[in-house]
Motif scaffolding. Structure first.
Motif, PDB file in Angstrom:
ATOM      1  N   LEU A   1       3.205 -51.759  21.364  1.00 30.06           N
ATOM      2  CA  LEU A   1       3.367 -51.874  19.913  1.00 30.06           C
ATOM      3  C   LEU A   1       4.821 -52.183  19.566  1.00 30.06           C
ATOM      4  N   ARG A   2       5.732 -51.517  20.268  1.00 28.82           N
ATOM      5  CA  ARG A   2       7.154 -51.750  19.987  1.00 28.82           C
ATOM      6  C   ARG A   2       7.554 -53.179  20.352  1.00 28.82           C
ATOM      7  N   LEU A   3       7.045 -53.667  21.491  1.00 32.10           N
ATOM      8  CA  LEU A   3       7.515 -54.967  21.980  1.00 32.10           C
ATOM      9  C   LEU A   3       6.831 -56.144  21.289  1.00 32.10           C
ATOM     10  N   ARG A   4       5.547 -56.006  21.029  1.00 30.55           N
ATOM     11  CA  ARG A   4       4.833 -57.172  20.474  1.00 30.55           C
ATOM     12  C   ARG A   4       5.332 -57.510  19.074  1.00 30.55           C
TER      13      ARG A   4
ATOM     14  N   ALA B   1       7.942 -51.741  36.479  1.00 26.39           N
ATOM     15  CA  ALA B   1       8.333 -50.428  35.955  1.00 26.39           C
ATOM     16  C   ALA B   1       9.360 -49.851  36.926  1.00 26.39           C
ATOM     17  N   THR B   2      10.392 -49.251  36.400  1.00 31.35           N
ATOM     18  CA  THR B   2      11.496 -48.781  37.248  1.00 31.35           C
ATOM     19  C   THR B   2      11.027 -47.760  38.280  1.00 31.35           C
ATOM     20  N   SER B   3      10.135 -46.852  37.875  1.00 35.40           N
ATOM     21  CA  SER B   3       9.804 -45.716  38.742  1.00 35.40           C
ATOM     22  C   SER B   3       9.196 -46.130  40.079  1.00 35.40           C
TER      23      SER B   3
ATOM     24  N   GLY C   1       1.211 -52.142  30.134  1.00 31.65           N
ATOM     25  CA  GLY C   1       1.787 -50.798  30.020  1.00 31.65           C
ATOM     26  C   GLY C   1       1.083 -50.039  28.920  1.00 31.65           C
ATOM     27  N   SER C   2       1.774 -49.046  28.392  1.00 28.49           N
ATOM     28  CA  SER C   2       1.125 -48.189  27.406  1.00 28.49           C
ATOM     29  C   SER C   2       1.044 -48.890  26.049  1.00 28.49           C
ATOM     30  N   ALA C   3       0.099 -48.423  25.245  1.00 22.32           N
ATOM     31  CA  ALA C   3      -0.077 -49.000  23.907  1.00 22.32           C
ATOM     32  C   ALA C   3       1.172 -48.762  23.059  1.00 22.32           C
TER      33      ALA C   3
ATOM     34  N   ILE D   1      -0.983 -58.893  25.890  1.00 22.65           N
ATOM     35  CA  ILE D   1      -0.797 -57.443  26.076  1.00 22.65           C
ATOM     36  C   ILE D   1      -1.996 -56.848  26.809  1.00 22.65           C
ATOM     37  N   GLU D   2      -1.687 -56.121  27.872  1.00 22.68           N
ATOM     38  CA  GLU D   2      -2.693 -55.330  28.591  1.00 22.68           C
ATOM     39  C   GLU D   2      -2.260 -53.883  28.463  1.00 22.68           C
ATOM     40  N   ALA D   3      -3.020 -53.091  27.706  1.00 23.53           N
ATOM     41  CA  ALA D   3      -2.547 -51.730  27.402  1.00 23.53           C
ATOM     42  C   ALA D   3      -3.564 -50.670  27.806  1.00 23.53           C
ATOM     43  N   ASP D   4      -3.508 -49.542  27.098  1.00 23.08           N
ATOM     44  CA  ASP D   4      -4.364 -48.386  27.426  1.00 23.08           C
ATOM     45  C   ASP D   4      -5.841 -48.726  27.303  1.00 23.08           C
ATOM     46  N   SER D   5      -6.649 -47.885  27.901  1.00 26.79           N
ATOM     47  CA  SER D   5      -8.086 -48.069  27.713  1.00 26.79           C
ATOM     48  C   SER D   5      -8.809 -46.781  28.060  1.00 26.79           C
TER      49      SER D   5
ATOM     50  N   LEU E   1      16.778 -59.791  26.891  1.00 29.09           N
ATOM     51  CA  LEU E   1      15.951 -60.914  27.354  1.00 29.09           C
ATOM     52  C   LEU E   1      14.851 -61.280  26.351  1.00 29.09           C
ATOM     53  N   LEU E   2      14.122 -60.273  25.875  1.00 31.00           N
ATOM     54  CA  LEU E   2      12.974 -60.590  25.007  1.00 31.00           C
ATOM     55  C   LEU E   2      13.419 -61.232  23.703  1.00 31.00           C
ATOM     56  N   SER E   3      14.621 -60.843  23.231  1.00 34.33           N
ATOM     57  CA  SER E   3      15.068 -61.418  21.960  1.00 34.33           C
ATOM     58  C   SER E   3      15.586 -62.845  22.151  1.00 34.33           C
TER      59      SER E   3
ATOM     60  N   PHE F   1       3.761 -49.090  36.056  1.00 40.31           N
ATOM     61  CA  PHE F   1       4.181 -48.508  37.341  1.00 40.31           C
ATOM     62  C   PHE F   1       3.060 -48.440  38.375  1.00 40.31           C
ATOM     63  N   ASN F   2       1.817 -48.550  37.916  1.00 34.86           N
ATOM     64  CA  ASN F   2       0.727 -48.162  38.824  1.00 34.86           C
ATOM     65  C   ASN F   2       0.318 -49.236  39.830  1.00 34.86           C
ATOM     66  N   PHE F   3       0.628 -50.502  39.555  1.00 34.41           N
ATOM     67  CA  PHE F   3       0.310 -51.559  40.524  1.00 34.41           C
ATOM     68  C   PHE F   3       1.566 -52.403  40.780  1.00 34.41           C
TER      69      PHE F   3
HETATM   70  P1  NAP Z   1       5.059 -47.943  29.897  1.00 34.32           P
HETATM   71  O1  NAP Z   1       5.867 -46.708  29.864  1.00 34.32           O
HETATM   72  O2  NAP Z   1       4.590 -48.504  28.613  1.00 34.32           O
HETATM   73  O3  NAP Z   1       5.949 -49.009  30.687  1.00 34.32           O
HETATM   74  C1  NAP Z   1       5.423 -50.266  30.988  1.00 34.32           C
HETATM   75  C2  NAP Z   1       6.555 -51.218  31.269  1.00 34.32           C
HETATM   76  O4  NAP Z   1       7.279 -51.453  30.076  1.00 34.32           O
HETATM   77  C3  NAP Z   1       7.555 -50.713  32.287  1.00 34.32           C
HETATM   78  O5  NAP Z   1       7.944 -51.796  33.099  1.00 34.32           O
HETATM   79  C4  NAP Z   1       8.723 -50.248  31.422  1.00 34.32           C
HETATM   80  O6  NAP Z   1       9.952 -50.300  32.101  1.00 34.32           O
HETATM   81  C5  NAP Z   1       8.675 -51.287  30.345  1.00 34.32           C
HETATM   82  N1  NAP Z   1       9.342 -50.928  29.107  1.00 34.32           N
HETATM   83  C6  NAP Z   1       9.313 -49.750  28.458  1.00 34.32           C
HETATM   84  N2  NAP Z   1      10.044 -49.845  27.327  1.00 34.32           N
HETATM   85  C7  NAP Z   1      10.533 -51.103  27.280  1.00 34.32           C
HETATM   86  C8  NAP Z   1      11.378 -51.813  26.361  1.00 34.32           C
HETATM   87  N3  NAP Z   1      11.835 -51.234  25.259  1.00 34.32           N
HETATM   88  N4  NAP Z   1      11.698 -53.081  26.639  1.00 34.32           N
HETATM   89  C9  NAP Z   1      11.241 -53.692  27.763  1.00 34.32           C
HETATM   90  N5  NAP Z   1      10.425 -53.070  28.669  1.00 34.32           N
HETATM   91  C10 NAP Z   1      10.087 -51.796  28.415  1.00 34.32           C
HETATM   92  O7  NAP Z   1       3.764 -47.771  30.793  1.00 34.32           O
HETATM   93  P2  NAP Z   1       3.659 -47.172  32.266  1.00 34.32           P
HETATM   94  O8  NAP Z   1       3.855 -45.705  32.171  1.00 34.32           O
HETATM   95  O9  NAP Z   1       4.489 -47.957  33.227  1.00 34.32           O
HETATM   96  O10 NAP Z   1       2.142 -47.497  32.615  1.00 34.32           O
HETATM   97  C11 NAP Z   1       1.057 -46.678  32.262  1.00 34.32           C
HETATM   98  C12 NAP Z   1       0.295 -47.287  31.106  1.00 34.32           C
HETATM   99  O11 NAP Z   1      -0.010 -48.633  31.392  1.00 34.32           O
HETATM  100  C13 NAP Z   1      -1.022 -46.589  30.890  1.00 34.32           C
HETATM  101  O12 NAP Z   1      -1.168 -46.341  29.532  1.00 34.32           O
HETATM  102  C14 NAP Z   1      -2.054 -47.612  31.361  1.00 34.32           C
HETATM  103  O13 NAP Z   1      -3.295 -47.550  30.706  1.00 34.32           O
HETATM  104  C15 NAP Z   1      -1.379 -48.899  31.098  1.00 34.32           C
HETATM  105  N6  NAP Z   1      -1.856 -49.938  32.019  1.00 34.32           N
HETATM  106  C16 NAP Z   1      -2.630 -50.934  31.515  1.00 34.32           C
HETATM  107  C17 NAP Z   1      -3.090 -51.934  32.357  1.00 34.32           C
HETATM  108  C18 NAP Z   1      -3.953 -53.060  31.843  1.00 34.32           C
HETATM  109  O14 NAP Z   1      -4.162 -54.010  32.579  1.00 34.32           O
HETATM  110  N7  NAP Z   1      -4.448 -52.980  30.627  1.00 34.32           N
HETATM  111  C19 NAP Z   1      -2.754 -51.910  33.706  1.00 34.32           C
HETATM  112  C20 NAP Z   1      -1.965 -50.881  34.181  1.00 34.32           C
HETATM  113  C21 NAP Z   1      -1.518 -49.892  33.329  1.00 34.32           C
HETATM  114  P3  NAP Z   1      10.682 -48.984  32.639  1.00 34.32           P
HETATM  115  O15 NAP Z   1       9.815 -48.429  33.704  1.00 34.32           O
HETATM  116  O16 NAP Z   1      11.966 -49.499  33.148  1.00 34.32           O
HETATM  117  O17 NAP Z   1      10.808 -48.057  31.475  1.00 34.32           O
END
Ligand code: NAP
Length: 517
Positions: free
Chosen positions: A238-241, A183-185, A232-234, A255-259, A218-220, A157-159
């Motif tokens: 984990l669930r998707l990968r 991200a929907t939000s 997104g979050s770790a 995957i680009e996740a938490d840090s 879609l992913l399947s 959601f952040n970028f």
């Molecule tokens: P998130 O809750 O993991 O969601 C990330 C994305 O995944 C959203 O588009 C979300 O869609 C989607 N999603 C969630 N469940 C899904 C599923 N079952 N199937 C398909 N898509 C699914 O993370 P977030 O709250 O948006 O972002 C914050 C996190 O991202 C933080 O932990 C941050 O560190 C990490 N982040 C990492 C990077 C990097 O480059 N490493 C960059 C930015 C952020 P919905 O919104 O529709 O649920």
């Protein structure tokens, strides 16, 4: 209220049910809704693969680069409008909104110029050819060919602009069509970016699709020639990968996740020096830019133990000047968190860190924002914690609080110990070290480098031009080992790797040479 639409198979589609709300995080008002209900994901994927892929692969790198440049210009032309949407949907300050949007257009434009450099080729030659037989008549050469499927991108959601654009730039330049899901939000900005590109008719049909809301099945449906990029979050990663289909079909996944990024103050840096000021300025900025909702934000700050009090005081002085509130008020320098959930997670996360460390600035609780209705808005003021033993603070090394929050931690000044403590987070996107001592920095890099995607070496000599450790530049790798996801994005030409398949050619030197020409 606005209803966001998906763009699939070259058509805009508005759902009738299954909506999730988008809020203004300063007022909590619902400003839009999104749903992908009714989208035929199989048809969307086929359209990208069968229509978008061939059209992009028929173009040379230089021609694809021209598309990227045109896309960058089209988005830049709507910069003011996109900034306004960002303010409304993400609650960011104007400066933070520009950071996202300029990141998007800058990355598209960087890859546009890379396309020009790569020239009139449709695939890349990888390294030098090599004689395979007794003589050079039997010859080998690696080529990098675009995947013939589609790239599915899921972003955080952040970028909402940069996240979409940095992934799309690499896929398009490689010759692979994109299906993007924000991200929907905060999808308001992404949806408008896609609308701008579609209206401008810059891209070949099928090169771009947008899904707002769930990705359904879609992913399947992804197969061996598709790629999946996730940010997104770790936990979600984990669930998707591990989706059986991705494993069974060996789908390329990034995957680009938490840090839990770290900043380390070297023992040679004296108070008041240019390097010390750079360190303080950057830690403060990394904590508060985009309200700390940056994957590259500093979460752990390592300080030589005898300097803890002085650095704490200097950082508190800076953080005290931050005005948290509704960016519509001109005195505000930091906006709210993006959603109610982010606020709840942030507050709970600080409480968890406070099990290991004590709060030395801020309350760790929701606050009323300047210029906002009391009791409304997802505001969290900068919060600084301190622990006096960096070894026993397991939560600080393992729990990411995605907000304006960092913890000060002491170390003994040795590069080896600093590197070991940084590694406790099991992989960062970026670790920044501030030192003018080349040999100290070199020791840190050797020990700490394998645990970081990027090491930012802050020093007096680069201070004037330093962009900040949190900026993911297209020239440098973005991604990190371990908990950061293990992915690699950007990094110039490396950014295309996810979308290009390496194939080894073996044949006569004449034939292989011609293909590699
Ligand atoms: P998130 O809750 O993991 O969601 C990330 C994305 O995944 C959203 O588009 C979300 O869609 C989607 N999603 C969630 N469940 C899904 C599923 N079952 N199937 C398909 N898509 C699914 O993370 P977030 O709250 O948006 O972002 C914050 C996190 O991202 C933080 O932990 C941050 O560190 C990490 N982040 C990492 C990077 C990097 O480059 N490493 C960059 C930015 C952020 P919905 O919104 O529709 O649920």
């Amino acid at each position: 209220m606005k209803t966001l639409r998906s763009y699939v198979g070259g058509q805009w589609r508005e759902a009738r049910a299954g909506f999730a709300p988008l809020h203004d995080p300063c007022t909590e008002e619902v400003i839009a809704q999104a749903s992908s209900d009714g989208v035929d994901f199989g048809a969307a994927l086929e359209h990208a693969r069968e229509v978008g892929g061939p059209a992009l692969r028929a173009l040379t790198f230089a021609e694809r680069g021209e598309l990227l440049l045109a896309a960058s210009k089209a988005l830049h032309a709507c910069r003011d409008e996109l900034i306004e949407l960002s303010l409304r949907n993400s609650g960011t300050t104007r400066k933070d909104a520009k950071f996202d949007l300029d990141g998007a257009t800058g990355t598209l434009s960087f890859y546009a110029y890379l396309g020009k450099e790569l020239g009139d080729r449709r695939y890349l030659v990888d390294g030098e050819g090599v004689a395979l037989g007794r003589s050079a008549r039997f010859y080998g050469q690696h080529l990098l060919l675009p995947l013939t499927g589609a790239a599915v991108h899921i972003n955080a959601f952040n970028f909402p602009a940069w996240g979409f654009a940095e992934k799309a730039a690499c896929a398009w330049l490689a010759g692979v069509p994109v299906i993007t899901k924000p991200a929907t939000s905060t999808a308001l900005v992404t949806e408008r970016c896609i609308e701008i590109l579609v209206e401008a008719k810059l891209l070949p049909a099928g090169a771009l699709a947008l899904i707002v809301g769930s990705t359904g099945d879609l992913l399947s449906r992804l197969g061996p020639q598709d790629a999946f990029g996730f940010t997104g979050s770790a936990d979600t990663a984990l669930r998707l990968r591990g989706l059986p289909n991705l494993l069974a079909k060996s789908v390329r996944v990034n995957i680009e996740a938490d840090s839990l990024n770290a900043a380390v103050l070297g023992p040679d840096v004296s108070p008041g020096s240019e390097t010390c000021n750079l360190f303080l300025r950057e830690v403060e900025r990394e904590m508060t830019q985009k309200t700390g909702q940056k994957c590259t934000a500093v979460r752990r700050v390592f300080i030589p133990k005898e300097r803890m009090d002085e650095v704490q005081a200097a950082l508190i002085e800076r953080l005290s000047a931050v005005v948290t509130g509704n960016p519509a008020d001109s005195s505000v320098t930091m906006g709210p968190l993006a959603t109610a959930q982010q606020l709840a997670d942030g507050v709970a996360g600080i409480a968890r860190l406070a099990g290991d460390a004590r709060i030395v600035h801020g309350s760790g609780l929701r606050a009323d924002g300047v210029g906002a209705t009391p009791g409304r808005g997802y505001f969290l003021a900068p919060t600084l914690l301190r622990a006096d033993d960096a070894e026993s603070t397991q939560n600080v090394h393992s729990h990411e609080v995605f907000g304006p929050v960092a913890t000060l931690l002491p170390y003994d000044g040795s590069a080896a110990v600093a590197a070991r403590l940084c590694a406790r987070a099991e992989g960062t996107l970026v670790t920044s070290v501030y030192s003018d001592d080349d040999s100290w920095a070199a020791s840190f890099v050797v020990d700490g480098g394998p645990w970081a995607g990027r090491i930012y070496l802050g020093s007096e000599k680069m201070a004037e031009q330093a962009l900040g450790s949190g900026v993911a530049l297209p020239q440098s790798l973005h991604g990190g080992p371990g908990r950061a996801g293990g992915g690699e994005e950007l990094g110039g030409k490396h950014g295309l790797s996810l979308y290009l398949r390496r194939v080894a050619l073996q044949g006569s030197r004449a034939m292989v040479g011609k293909l590699a020409d």
